[in-house]
Scaffold this motif. Structure first.
Motif, PDB file in Angstrom:
ATOM      1  N   THR A 355       0.794  -1.179   0.003  1.00  0.00           N
ATOM      2  CA  THR A 355      -0.033  -0.154  -0.063  1.00  0.00           C
ATOM      3  C   THR A 355       0.878   1.217   0.065  1.00  0.00           C
ATOM      4  O   THR A 355       1.987   1.080   0.036  1.00  0.00           O
ATOM      5  CB  THR A 355      -0.835  -0.083   1.380  1.00  0.00           C
ATOM      6  N   GLN A 421      -6.401   1.966   2.570  1.00  0.00           N
ATOM      7  CA  GLN A 421      -6.204   0.996   1.261  1.00  0.00           C
ATOM      8  C   GLN A 421      -5.846  -0.487   1.838  1.00  0.00           C
ATOM      9  O   GLN A 421      -6.395  -1.547   1.175  1.00  0.00           O
ATOM     10  CB  GLN A 421      -5.075   1.540   0.372  1.00  0.00           C
ATOM     11  N   SER A 424      -8.777  -2.303   3.473  1.00  0.00           N
ATOM     12  CA  SER A 424      -9.715  -2.509   2.148  1.00  0.00           C
ATOM     13  C   SER A 424      -9.240  -3.845   1.472  1.00  0.00           C
ATOM     14  O   SER A 424     -10.089  -4.753   1.200  1.00  0.00           O
ATOM     15  CB  SER A 424     -10.130  -1.359   1.491  1.00  0.00           C
ATOM     16  N   LEU A 425      -8.093  -3.898   1.272  1.00  0.00           N
ATOM     17  CA  LEU A 425      -7.261  -5.143   0.503  1.00  0.00           C
ATOM     18  C   LEU A 425      -7.481  -6.317   1.420  1.00  0.00           C
ATOM     19  O   LEU A 425      -7.646  -7.374   0.668  1.00  0.00           O
ATOM     20  CB  LEU A 425      -5.815  -4.741   0.176  1.00  0.00           C
ATOM     21  N   LEU A 426      -7.649  -6.158   2.544  1.00  0.00           N
ATOM     22  CA  LEU A 426      -7.361  -7.293   3.658  1.00  0.00           C
ATOM     23  C   LEU A 426      -9.002  -7.721   3.809  1.00  0.00           C
ATOM     24  O   LEU A 426      -9.372  -8.876   3.958  1.00  0.00           O
ATOM     25  CB  LEU A 426      -6.843  -6.997   4.907  1.00  0.00           C
ATOM     26  N   ALA A 427      -9.997  -6.993   3.702  1.00  0.00           N
ATOM     27  CA  ALA A 427     -11.403  -7.110   3.897  1.00  0.00           C
ATOM     28  C   ALA A 427     -11.799  -8.142   2.949  1.00  0.00           C
ATOM     29  O   ALA A 427     -11.854  -7.777   1.820  1.00  0.00           O
ATOM     30  CB  ALA A 427     -12.260  -6.050   3.944  1.00  0.00           C
ATOM     31  N   PRO A 428     -12.391  -9.521   3.586  1.00  0.00           N
ATOM     32  CA  PRO A 428     -12.623 -10.573   2.654  1.00  0.00           C
ATOM     33  C   PRO A 428     -13.927  -9.897   1.661  1.00  0.00           C
ATOM     34  O   PRO A 428     -14.106 -10.393   0.713  1.00  0.00           O
ATOM     35  CB  PRO A 428     -13.219 -11.513   3.530  1.00  0.00           C
ATOM     36  N   GLU A 430     -14.755  -7.021   0.362  1.00  0.00           N
ATOM     37  CA  GLU A 430     -14.804  -5.868  -0.465  1.00  0.00           C
ATOM     38  C   GLU A 430     -14.084  -6.144  -1.739  1.00  0.00           C
ATOM     39  O   GLU A 430     -13.092  -6.809  -1.453  1.00  0.00           O
ATOM     40  CB  GLU A 430     -13.754  -4.763   0.377  1.00  0.00           C
ATOM     41  N   GLY A 431     -14.648  -5.462  -2.795  1.00  0.00           N
ATOM     42  CA  GLY A 431     -13.922  -5.674  -4.146  1.00  0.00           C
ATOM     43  C   GLY A 431     -12.710  -4.902  -4.244  1.00  0.00           C
ATOM     44  O   GLY A 431     -12.330  -3.999  -3.326  1.00  0.00           O
ATOM     45  N   PHE A 432     -11.850  -5.084  -5.255  1.00  0.00           N
ATOM     46  CA  PHE A 432     -10.644  -3.913  -5.518  1.00  0.00           C
ATOM     47  C   PHE A 432     -10.907  -2.492  -5.540  1.00  0.00           C
ATOM     48  O   PHE A 432     -10.130  -1.706  -5.228  1.00  0.00           O
ATOM     49  CB  PHE A 432      -9.894  -4.682  -6.532  1.00  0.00           C
ATOM     50  N   GLU A 433     -12.162  -2.337  -6.275  1.00  0.00           N
ATOM     51  CA  GLU A 433     -12.520  -0.947  -6.290  1.00  0.00           C
ATOM     52  C   GLU A 433     -12.383  -0.135  -5.079  1.00  0.00           C
ATOM     53  O   GLU A 433     -12.004   1.097  -4.998  1.00  0.00           O
ATOM     54  CB  GLU A 433     -13.882  -0.812  -6.944  1.00  0.00           C
ATOM     55  N   VAL A 436      -9.163   1.313  -4.176  1.00  0.00           N
ATOM     56  CA  VAL A 436      -8.739   2.149  -5.046  1.00  0.00           C
ATOM     57  C   VAL A 436      -9.599   3.519  -4.404  1.00  0.00           C
ATOM     58  O   VAL A 436      -8.958   4.487  -4.323  1.00  0.00           O
ATOM     59  CB  VAL A 436      -9.038   2.165  -6.514  1.00  0.00           C
ATOM     60  N   LYS A 440      -7.854   7.178  -2.969  1.00  0.00           N
ATOM     61  CA  LYS A 440      -8.069   8.551  -3.571  1.00  0.00           C
ATOM     62  C   LYS A 440      -7.831   9.833  -3.085  1.00  0.00           C
ATOM     63  O   LYS A 440      -7.042  10.748  -3.589  1.00  0.00           O
ATOM     64  CB  LYS A 440      -9.484   8.603  -4.671  1.00  0.00           C
TER      65      LYS A 440
END
Lengths: 494, 201
Positions: A355, A421, A424-428, A430-433, A436, A440
């Motif tokens: 990240t 970020q 969110s990347l780790l949360a099962p 959540e999508g990749f969006e 991002v 932002k």
């Protein structure tokens, strides 16, 4: 006049006896002038690279906010501008300025004129040509593809090795011709950095690594470029500036020893913590995590040593921009190292790995520590080599406030953005969006801080130009902060 | 310290110690690593694509590794069906493991997104397919011509992203990069070679 070099064995044990050596201003000036040519050349080139790197960094940052900005030309694509920014800043700005710092420090610390100064001049030029070639090739799409080692191994790297070796030869020749018995702590750091850099740079650039070994060597180099090159020379500079400016010896010789050898031993093993969870043999990563945690020993040793040297005299920062910057840099070294140790722990790393937290971390190290230390060094060194003072108090203050404030904003913004970020990347669910969009707004704030920092760089470059190329202010009798006017403290001093 | 010799010997000892542990030792331990039978050796076109992946710095936003499921959710999020192992990378020189996930991991992008045309358009203008993407477009990997000539492969671009006049031709480079991306498929079971067991106690 100067007293003869001490050879009393009882005094050798402590750096305290450095404070007892009295050197006349004339002798000091002779040392400063002995390295005039390479020192000024290095600083000049460094500032030019600083401005180029600033543009590249800004552009990289803006591309996060406006992904369609300047995409038509290959050489302006993010994937080329970003490594160009890193290489220009590390090898162009920081390393070239560090050459000058070393070449200025060694004669003073060894009490002998700089040896092989012309070789150092050639070395700096060869290094600069090598870097220029490497950056041009990188922008044209010819790089080695390894982070921190992008510069072309055929056309650029040999010139860098030769250049650094020439400067290193001048440093070591001066050391060999020393007129002091005891080696001050800054000498250890500065002198050791040159062989260290050459070894890791050569090892890192060997062309025969494949697969995960290539990753291991990549991060062995990249981490040590920070630990055994950028960090060490700047610690050497800070170890010189702090006691020198406040007029008090280093707190503890033994802590200096622990700090130096601890760093040499543990830092060199840290690299694999960039690959936690990755496909490397797990013992390698475990070794690096362990060594990263052990870094607490040298970091705390250096932190205590430098803090205890300055403690009670922080007020002196009002009068010396060099001290102000050196103190901030020293604190940032402690901060960035503790943050690094924290980030190497698996429980933290699972969130922050991959990240923008990493980018915030590297800027805390490379900017708040390395760059501010070098700015501080330049505020101290340039007037002594040029024999005239910085012309404007106001510009110094504007520079420090812009770059300091801008970088704090940078690090806080990207740090927060990185954690969001990462979560969110780790949360099962959540999508990749989500990762991002959560980063932002913080990336936009980073671009704002980049503009502020850039303004600071322009101020500094303009001020350095005024100092070097106009004789108008050569008659300034006092350093810019001599007549008080607090920089960081509102209260007026009587 | 008063001696240069202590300084230089000590400094050399520490860095060489680290070099042995982190570079030389792994080099010899991993030297007999064998490629898994299902891992295809990259062809000419894929290697050209890989070179473009390097020269355009894809690595600065994309990783190529699936991490240990014990402490990450990489597998849960569909990046692969198992963590990546050293044998997956035997053909990689230099490695492209990456350090940033500004964009998604690409270790299995060929399995996840096998459509060639999707990749071509996505490379030309990512926002034509993924509106929230912050990836830059790579129009310089394509040719912009007034009209298509014989043998030209024209890229089909939706209205707002298409150039106002002329056509966009798919270049050899764009095709190579897409071929490389699609070749990134590591969905075979993890090889359990002796070398691997030896280094992962």
């Amino acid at each position: 006049m100067s007293t003869p070099v001490t050879s009393n064995p009882a005094q050798e044990e402590s750096t305290v006896d450095h404070s007892k050596i009295k050197v006349s201003p004339e002798e000091m000036e002779a040392y400063d002038q002995s390295g005039r040519k390479p020192v000024l050349l290095g600083f000049f080139i460094a500032v030019v690279w600083l401005l180029i790197g600033t543009v590249l960094g800004d552009l990289s940052s803006f591309k996060f906010d406006r992904p369609d900005l300047l995409t038509e030309q290959a050489y302006l694509t993010f994937g080329r501008i970003r490594p160009a920014h890193l290489n220009v800043m590390v090898y162009g700005w920081a390393s070239t300025a560090m050459f000058s710092v070393s070449l200025w420090l060694m004669p003073r610390l060894c009490r002998t004129p700089l040896r092989w100064g012309n070789l150092a001049v050639i070395g700096i030029l060869v290094w600069t040509v090598g870097l220029g070639v490497g950056i041009a090739l990188l922008l044209a799409g010819h790089g080695d593809g390894l982070e921190w080692l992008e510069l072309d191994r055929q056309w650029a790297d040999p010139l860098l090795v030769i250049g650094a070796a020439m400067v290193g030869a001048s440093v070591w020749k001066t050391l060999a011709a020393r007129n002091v018995h005891h080696l001050y702590v800054s000498i250890w750091y500065v002198a050791a950095s040159y062989p260290w850099f050459l070894i890791i740079f050569l090892a890192g650039n060997m062309p025969f690594y494949k697969g995960v070994e290539s990753a291991a060597v990549n991060w062995f180099y990249a981490h040590n470029a920070l630990g055994l090159w950028l960090t060490t020379i700047n610690l050497g500079l800070i170890y010189y500036l702090l006691p020198k400016i406040i007029g008090r010896p280093i707190y503890s010789y033994w802590l200096s020893l622990v700090g130096f050898w601890g760093l040499a031993l543990f830092y060199a093993l840290n690299g694999m913590h960039h690959l936690i969870g990755g496909p490397l043999p797990s013992w390698m990563i475990a070794t690096s995590i362990t060594a990263s945690i052990m870094m607490i020993v040298p970091v705390v040793a250096v932190g205590i040593n430098q803090h205890m040297t300055v403690v009670g005299r922080f007020g002196a920062m009002r009068y010396s921009p060099a001290l102000t910057l050196a103190v901030i840099a020293a604190m940032s070294y402690t901060a960035v190292s503790l943050q690094g140790i924290l980030t190497a722990l698996v429980s933290v790393n699972r969130i922050t790995h991959f990240t923008h937290w990493t980018i915030a971390h590297s800027h805390l190290g490379l900017y708040m520590f390395v760059t501010l230390s070098l700015f501080g060094g330049m505020y101290y060194i340039l007037p002594r080599v040029l024999k005239k003072e910085w012309p404007s108090r106001r510009l110094v203050r504007a520079h420090i406030l812009l770059v300091g404030g801008g970088m704090v904003l940078y690090i806080v913004a990207l740090g927060i953005g990185g954690v969001l970020q990462g979560l969110s990347l780790l949360a099962p669910g959540e999508g990749f969006e989500a990762s991002v969009s959560s980063a932002k707004p913080w990336l936009l704030l980073r671009s704002v801080s980049a503009v502020i920092i850039s303004a600071g760089h322009l101020v500094f470059a303009y001020h350095a130009y005024l100092l070097a190329f106009t004789s108008r202010n050569s008659l300034t009798r006092h350093p810019p902060f001599y007549e008080l006017k607090p920089v960081l403290v509102k209260k007026r001093v009587p | 310290m008063t001696r240069i010799l202590v300084l230089i010997m000590g400094a050399m000892a520490t860095v060489i110690f680290a070099l042995v542990i982190l570079v030389i030792l792994p080099n010899s331990m991993l030297s007999d690593l064998k490629a898994p039978p299902q891992l295809k050796q990259p062809g000419q076109q894929e290697l050209l694509g890989r070179q473009l992946y390097i020269s355009n710095g894809c690595i600065y936003c994309h990783t190529q590794q699936v991490r240990d499921p014990v402490f990450t959710t990489d597998i849960h999020k569909g990046l692969g069906n198992r963590p990546s192992v050293p044998a997956d990378y035997v053909y990689d020189a230099p490695h492209l493991l990456g350090t940033m996930r500004t964009g998604p991991d690409l270790f299995n992008v060929g399995t996840r997104l096998p459509d060639r045309n999707w990749h071509l358009l996505h490379l030309y203008q990512p926002r034509a397919l993924v509106p929230w993407s912050i990836m830059p477009g790579f129009p310089f990997l394509f040719e912009h011509k007034p009209t298509a000539e014989a043998g030209d492969k024209v890229l089909d671009i939706p209205k707002p992203y298409a150039p106002s006049e002329g056509v966009v031709i798919i270049s050899k480079e764009a095709e190579a990069l897409v071929a490389y991306l699609i070749s990134l498929q590591h969905n075979y079971p993890a090889p359990d070679s002796d070398a691997l067991e030896e280094v992962q106690p």
